[in-house]
Design a protein around this motif. Structure first.
Motif, PDB file in Angstrom:
ATOM      1  N   UNK A  36       5.338 -45.479  19.451  1.00 42.40           N
ATOM      2  CA  UNK A  36       3.982 -45.057  19.806  1.00 42.40           C
ATOM      3  C   UNK A  36       3.576 -43.835  18.986  1.00 42.40           C
ATOM      4  N   UNK A  37       4.510 -42.937  18.753  1.00 45.25           N
ATOM      5  CA  UNK A  37       4.221 -41.757  17.934  1.00 45.25           C
ATOM      6  C   UNK A  37       3.929 -42.156  16.490  1.00 45.25           C
ATOM      7  N   UNK A  90      -1.436 -49.161   9.634  1.00 42.96           N
ATOM      8  CA  UNK A  90      -1.658 -50.126  10.701  1.00 42.96           C
ATOM      9  C   UNK A  90      -2.360 -51.357  10.137  1.00 42.96           C
ATOM     10  N   UNK A  91      -2.011 -52.512  10.666  1.00 38.32           N
ATOM     11  CA  UNK A  91      -2.651 -53.747  10.234  1.00 38.32           C
ATOM     12  C   UNK A  91      -4.109 -53.759  10.671  1.00 38.32           C
ATOM     13  N   UNK A  92      -4.379 -53.307  11.907  1.00 43.73           N
ATOM     14  CA  UNK A  92      -5.757 -53.164  12.358  1.00 43.73           C
ATOM     15  C   UNK A  92      -5.852 -52.086  13.433  1.00 43.73           C
ATOM     16  N   UNK A  93      -7.065 -51.678  13.723  1.00 45.17           N
ATOM     17  CA  UNK A  93      -7.294 -50.581  14.656  1.00 45.17           C
ATOM     18  C   UNK A  93      -7.042 -50.924  16.112  1.00 45.17           C
ATOM     19  N   UNK A  94      -6.895 -52.211  16.431  1.00 45.57           N
ATOM     20  CA  UNK A  94      -6.662 -52.589  17.828  1.00 45.57           C
ATOM     21  C   UNK A  94      -5.361 -51.991  18.363  1.00 45.57           C
ATOM     22  N   UNK A  95      -4.353 -51.937  17.518  1.00 46.67           N
ATOM     23  CA  UNK A  95      -3.056 -51.398  17.941  1.00 46.67           C
ATOM     24  C   UNK A  95      -3.205 -49.928  18.318  1.00 46.67           C
ATOM     25  N   UNK A  96      -3.893 -49.162  17.488  1.00 41.24           N
ATOM     26  CA  UNK A  96      -4.114 -47.744  17.782  1.00 41.24           C
ATOM     27  C   UNK A  96      -4.923 -47.583  19.058  1.00 41.24           C
ATOM     28  N   UNK A  97      -5.876 -48.458  19.265  1.00 40.18           N
ATOM     29  CA  UNK A  97      -6.706 -48.413  20.478  1.00 40.18           C
ATOM     30  C   UNK A  97      -5.846 -48.628  21.723  1.00 40.18           C
ATOM     31  N   UNK A  98      -4.930 -49.562  21.658  1.00 39.68           N
ATOM     32  CA  UNK A  98      -4.024 -49.825  22.783  1.00 39.68           C
ATOM     33  C   UNK A  98      -3.184 -48.586  23.083  1.00 39.68           C
ATOM     34  N   UNK A  99      -2.647 -47.976  22.037  1.00 44.55           N
ATOM     35  CA  UNK A  99      -1.809 -46.784  22.220  1.00 44.55           C
ATOM     36  C   UNK A  99      -2.643 -45.628  22.761  1.00 44.55           C
ATOM     37  N   UNK A 100      -3.846 -45.412  22.218  1.00 42.70           N
ATOM     38  CA  UNK A 100      -4.709 -44.334  22.726  1.00 42.70           C
ATOM     39  C   UNK A 100      -5.040 -44.550  24.201  1.00 42.70           C
ATOM     40  N   UNK A 101      -5.359 -45.790  24.572  1.00 42.84           N
ATOM     41  CA  UNK A 101      -5.659 -46.086  25.976  1.00 42.84           C
ATOM     42  C   UNK A 101      -4.451 -45.845  26.873  1.00 42.84           C
ATOM     43  N   UNK A 102      -3.266 -46.239  26.405  1.00 42.61           N
ATOM     44  CA  UNK A 102      -2.051 -46.029  27.202  1.00 42.61           C
ATOM     45  C   UNK A 102      -1.786 -44.540  27.389  1.00 42.61           C
ATOM     46  N   UNK A 103      -1.965 -43.762  26.332  1.00 48.74           N
ATOM     47  CA  UNK A 103      -1.756 -42.313  26.434  1.00 48.74           C
ATOM     48  C   UNK A 103      -2.785 -41.674  27.362  1.00 48.74           C
ATOM     49  N   UNK A 107      -1.956 -39.747  30.875  1.00 46.99           N
ATOM     50  CA  UNK A 107      -2.368 -38.366  31.158  1.00 46.99           C
ATOM     51  C   UNK A 107      -3.154 -38.296  32.458  1.00 46.99           C
ATOM     52  N   UNK A 108      -3.927 -39.327  32.774  1.00 44.09           N
ATOM     53  CA  UNK A 108      -4.653 -39.358  34.045  1.00 44.09           C
ATOM     54  C   UNK A 108      -3.696 -39.530  35.210  1.00 44.09           C
ATOM     55  N   UNK A 109      -2.637 -40.291  35.005  1.00 40.86           N
ATOM     56  CA  UNK A 109      -1.668 -40.554  36.072  1.00 40.86           C
ATOM     57  C   UNK A 109      -0.877 -39.297  36.432  1.00 40.86           C
ATOM     58  N   UNK A 110      -0.767 -38.351  35.493  1.00 43.86           N
ATOM     59  CA  UNK A 110      -0.004 -37.130  35.770  1.00 43.86           C
ATOM     60  C   UNK A 110      -0.872 -36.005  36.308  1.00 43.86           C
TER      61      UNK A 110
END
Length: 119
Positions: A36-37, A90-103, A107-110
């Motif tokens: 993810x990093x 990255x092959x496409x920006x969708x992967x980064x979007x998934x990681x940004x959303x997960x992060x 952060x909201x969960x904590x």
């Protein structure tokens, strides 16, 4: 009038099992803090070579290369040879979007909720 659903009231199409499998494999490939990093760094910088990732992450080169191999195998990153080095992106920006959303979700969960902070 019949009991069949009209086009506007039909339930959404069901997810195809192959799509579920592909999504599961995508998430499995991202299921590592180091991967993810790496995705985050590639998203921020566009491309990075291994030594730049090693420097930014502070981990040994073989470990970075191993994680890049997983990401390449999953089709999430690609490498372009530039002289002696390989630039990864990255092959496409969708992967980064998934990681940004997960992060963002993590952060909201904590963060304490309003009811927890007043208790």
């Amino acid at each position: 009038m019949t009991a069949s659903a009209t086009p506007s009231t039909r339930p959404a199409a069901r997810t195809v099992p192959a799509d579920v499998q592909a999504a599961s494999e995508l998430l499995a490939a991202l299921a590592s803090p180091l991967r993810m990093s790496i995705v985050t760094l590639l998203d921020e910088h566009g491309s990075r070579c291994v030594h730049q990732l090693v420097e930014a992450l502070g981990v040994p080169q073989p470990l970075v290369s191993q994680h890049l191999r997983v990401l390449r195998g999953a089709g999430l990153v690609t490498g372009v040879r530039r002289h002696r080095e390989v630039d990864y992106r990255l092959v496409d920006g969708h992967v980064a979007h998934i990681v940004r959303d997960a992060l963002a979700h993590a952060s909201h969960a904590t963060e304490p909720t309003d009811t927890e902070s007043t208790a």
